[in-house]
Motif scaffolding. Structure first.
Motif, PDB file in Angstrom:
ATOM      1  N   ASP A   1     -12.088   9.655  -6.568  1.00 12.35           N
ATOM      2  CA  ASP A   1     -10.688   9.608  -6.004  1.00 12.35           C
ATOM      3  C   ASP A   1      -9.599  10.128  -6.035  1.00 12.35           C
ATOM      4  OD1 ASP A   1     -12.702   7.339  -4.357  1.00 12.35           O
ATOM      5  OD2 ASP A   1     -11.522   6.344  -5.936  1.00 12.35           O
ATOM      6  N   ARG A   2      -9.168  10.579  -7.555  1.00 13.70           N
ATOM      7  CA  ARG A   2      -7.705  11.137  -7.760  1.00 13.70           C
ATOM      8  C   ARG A   2      -8.261  12.254  -7.420  1.00 13.70           C
ATOM      9  NH1 ARG A   2      -3.708   9.818 -10.330  1.00 13.70           N
ATOM     10  NH2 ARG A   2      -2.476  10.693 -11.257  1.00 13.70           N
TER      11      ARG A   2
ATOM     12  N   ILE B   1       0.853  -1.551  -0.002  1.00 12.00           N
ATOM     13  CA  ILE B   1       0.062   0.101  -0.440  1.00 12.00           C
ATOM     14  C   ILE B   1       0.774   0.719  -0.258  1.00 12.00           C
ATOM     15  CG2 ILE B   1      -1.885  -1.166   0.750  1.00 12.00           C
ATOM     16  CD1 ILE B   1      -1.501   0.083   3.648  1.00 12.00           C
ATOM     17  N   ALA B   2       2.343   1.002   0.358  1.00 11.33           N
ATOM     18  CA  ALA B   2       3.276   2.368   0.347  1.00 11.33           C
ATOM     19  C   ALA B   2       4.030   1.777   0.541  1.00 11.33           C
ATOM     20  CB  ALA B   2       2.708   3.390   1.912  1.00 11.33           C
TER      21      ALA B   2
ATOM     22  N   ASP C   1      -7.861  12.559  -3.651  1.00 12.81           N
ATOM     23  CA  ASP C   1      -6.669  12.466  -3.371  1.00 12.81           C
ATOM     24  C   ASP C   1      -5.148  13.810  -3.660  1.00 12.81           C
ATOM     25  OD1 ASP C   1      -4.667  10.581  -2.234  1.00 12.81           O
ATOM     26  OD2 ASP C   1      -4.120  11.034  -4.086  1.00 12.81           O
TER      27      ASP C   1
ATOM     28  N   GLN D   1      -1.457   4.007  -5.039  1.00 10.96           N
ATOM     29  CA  GLN D   1      -2.732   4.489  -5.002  1.00 10.96           C
ATOM     30  C   GLN D   1      -3.235   4.015  -6.439  1.00 10.96           C
ATOM     31  OE1 GLN D   1      -4.430   6.104  -2.909  1.00 10.96           O
ATOM     32  NE2 GLN D   1      -3.165   6.905  -2.352  1.00 10.96           N
ATOM     33  N   GLN D   2      -4.558   2.975  -5.901  1.00  9.42           N
ATOM     34  CA  GLN D   2      -5.400   3.127  -6.753  1.00  9.42           C
ATOM     35  C   GLN D   2      -6.737   3.911  -6.814  1.00  9.42           C
ATOM     36  OE1 GLN D   2      -5.393  -1.601  -5.649  1.00  9.42           O
ATOM     37  NE2 GLN D   2      -3.675  -1.984  -5.856  1.00  9.42           N
ATOM     38  N   TYR D   3      -6.956   4.126  -8.096  1.00 14.95           N
ATOM     39  CA  TYR D   3      -7.635   5.251  -8.188  1.00 14.95           C
ATOM     40  C   TYR D   3      -9.094   4.287  -9.022  1.00 14.95           C
ATOM     41  CZ  TYR D   3      -4.644   8.452  -7.615  1.00 14.95           C
ATOM     42  OH  TYR D   3      -3.769   9.433  -6.213  1.00 14.95           O
ATOM     43  N   ASN D   4     -10.332   3.930  -7.711  1.00 11.15           N
ATOM     44  CA  ASN D   4     -12.188   3.705  -8.151  1.00 11.15           C
ATOM     45  C   ASN D   4     -12.143   4.601  -9.431  1.00 11.15           C
ATOM     46  OD1 ASN D   4     -10.917   1.061  -7.322  1.00 11.15           O
ATOM     47  ND2 ASN D   4     -12.068   1.942  -5.185  1.00 11.15           N
TER      48      ASN D   4
ATOM     49  N   PRO E   1       2.113   7.161  -0.739  1.00  7.33           N
ATOM     50  CA  PRO E   1       1.146   5.906  -0.823  1.00  7.33           C
ATOM     51  C   PRO E   1       1.420   4.934  -2.648  1.00  7.33           C
ATOM     52  CG  PRO E   1       0.079   7.738  -0.742  1.00  7.33           C
ATOM     53  CD  PRO E   1       1.225   8.045  -0.725  1.00  7.33           C
TER      54      PRO E   1
END
Length: 138
Positions: free
Chosen positions: A100-101, A77-78, A104, A93-96, A91
């Protein structure tokens, strides 16, 4: 119910899961870069465990039947980066969604806007504090 058989089953399964999940799984081994920075990988660990068993009737002796199982999911995760007295969490990041982006990116954007305003105010203050020369008036 045979306590020895059930206890052995539980102990064996939990021992194997303990071997998979330890502190080195969550916080990985430190990596030192050539310039002296230290990087620690950070992971999220999820696990599940299930077990069942029972004594089976038999004319000759007590028989035990049972089973157990478990699963482990390890997700990086980071990265924790330590360099010259500074610590930074980077981190993965896995943006859905686009939202979300945007959420962040908001703190970085605000830092940049604040830096721009501070820089602008400092230039304005320096301009107001300077004394005019003959060349400036002409």
């Amino acid at each position: 119910m045979s306590q020895t058989s059930t206890g052995d089953l539980i102990e064996s399964t939990l021992k194997n899961m303990k071997d998979l999940i330890d502190t080195n799984t969550v916080i990985g081994a430190p990596i030192t870069t050539p310039d002296g920075a230290t990087i620690l990988p950070v992971s999220k660990v999820n696990f599940g465990y299930g077990m069942g068993g029972g004594d089976l009737p038999s004319s000759q002796k007590s028989m035990f039947g049972g089973g157990s199982g478990g699963g482990v999911s390890i997700t990086p995760i980071a990265f924790l980066v330590m360099d010259k007295g500074n610590i930074k969490l980077l981190p993965i990041q896995q943006y859905n969604t686009t939202i979300d982006r945007i959420v962040d990116m908001t703190p970085d954007f605000m830092d940049k806007v604040t830096g721009f305003i501070d820089s602008f105010n400092a230039k304005k203050k320096n301009k107001n504090n300077t004394t005019a020369t003959v060349e400036d008036i002409q």
